[in-house]
Design an enzyme around this catalytic site. Sequence first.
Site, PDB file in Angstrom:
ATOM      1  N   ALA B  92       0.815  -1.218   0.000  1.00 50.45           N
ATOM      2  CA  ALA B  92       0.000   0.000   0.000  1.00 50.45           C
ATOM      3  C   ALA B  92       0.846   1.263   0.000  1.00 50.45           C
ATOM      4  CB  ALA B  92      -0.905   0.011   1.228  1.00 50.45           C
ATOM      5  N   LYS B  93       2.133   1.139   0.332  1.00 48.67           N
ATOM      6  CA  LYS B  93       3.062   2.276   0.330  1.00 48.67           C
ATOM      7  C   LYS B  93       2.466   3.484   1.081  1.00 48.67           C
ATOM      8  CE  LYS B  93       5.829   0.265  -2.976  1.00 48.67           C
ATOM      9  NZ  LYS B  93       5.131  -0.984  -3.390  1.00 48.67           N
TER      10      LYS B  93
END
Lengths: 275, 275
Positions: B92-93
């Site tokens: 998901a960074k």
Amino acid sequence: MTHEELFFQITHKKSYLCVGLDTDIRKIPEHLLNEEDPVFAFNKAIIDATSDYCVAYKPNLAFYEAQGVAGWESLRKTLAYIPKTHFTIADAKRGDIGNTSGLYARTFFDPAASGLDFDSVTVAPYMGSDSVLPFLDYSNKWVILLALTSNTGGSDFQRLVVDDKPLYEHVLTTSQQWAGPDRMMYVVGATQADALSHIRTLVPNHFLLVPGVGAQGGSLEEVSRYGMNARCGLLVNSSRGILYAGNGQDFAQKARVEAHAIQQEMEKYLELYLK
Amino acid sequence: MTHEELFFQITHKKSYLCVGLDTDIRKIPEHLLNEEDPVFAFNKAIIDATSDYCVAYKPNLAFYEAQGVAGWESLRKTLAYIPKTHFTIADAKRGDIGNTSGLYARTFFDPAASGLDFDSVTVAPYMGSDSVLPFLDYSNKWVILLALTSNTGGSDFQRLVVDDKPLYEHVLTTSQQWAGPDRMMYVVGATQADALSHIRTLVPNHFLLVPGVGAQGGSLEEVSRYGMNARCGLLVNSSRGILYAGNGQDFAQKARVEAHAIQQEMEKYLELYLK
């Protein structure tokens, strides 16, 4: 929305206020919890109460995602409800390799795919050019790149010195090769007012999205004095100070009073500092 | 899942393969488009076909978010379907100021709130300590921090030199103050094999999540030779090479063949390089 249209709204409203829709289901007034979609009911009332005094709305994605599928649906309804006269920001801090950033761009900019049609999205710069460019493939959409953030951890890496300049300056200069001030803005925290006048020399024409006024302790006067340019160039965000100004039946009225107070202050600064 | 349990799965399966569930509705076999939830139907078949040969699954959030509410629902069902023996990564960074990162942590780690219960989430380091720490409030959950990524833009900032060291080394060393190898991993792209042996001296005991083998051109042999430690310390990701190995009725069988081939190669490297 274009740079031109945004500046028109600012002069028309005499405001550069962005209302951050950091809507926490654990904090909204109890009487709303009986609604079918309490988060949307809250946002709707806040938007109705504040739209006269602000030019932008910034839903913070984390608050919606934390509710899973239901939160994503509240976000979609909220975005659809925001008047077209207002600039919309998906505060999502995204950024990944090119093909993945392309999908994040679809998420926020392609309503046929995701149901969402934001004007802009906040992006983290760590992964560089190809993590940012896919967002710029959508015409009239904006990237708002993190430069210098308002949190304490912001200093861990953003102020590390590379060739006599802090990292965030490299972010500001390198990223100008990717897009101009008509397509890119920068996040600069209000608690970093000391750095604002210098940042203005590096990005004289860009809009800066400034969070951190209010709950985080930044000064609106200083931000406006050091940060304003000839087209205003500022969107100053307030979230908790407006959303949770009241906690009873009259929460929206209290939010309106708070937003109006900020707008009045901004009107003064526009007269003083618009160069 | 603990470090111990993950290593047990690796030795049991003779594999350190992570299957990246970058499921693009535009690329899945046509016959699945009639299913009620084509993305979930595809993932279910891929998981059934590959779970014998991999130890982890990594849904890439962008691919689900691009489908809006429906995508979020496909993600929830996919995660629930993954066997508990497999380590799960929300790619998901994410990363934001503390209270917002706290909500992202709820999103991925608190099923009562969001419906999701991942083992780990990928986090971007640009906003520093307080953007990472809230994820560590959840026991037995992991942060996988971006260090050196596999994309071309990765060099824009990650390799800038601060005090004679590239920025990503500062990320590796500073972040070790936040958590040890039992709670934190690092993303290091497979296309950066030249840097891997040096990175191993900086983080000798941490797991590295290595994307970029296959479609992005990294070499599994080099990654294993330079990156493996005494507890393996590697999760090597393959997405497109497995997911889209076939495009007909037999896509899952083809994915299985591809995953098996990678597992066989990994079995060899575990014998050669496990120190």
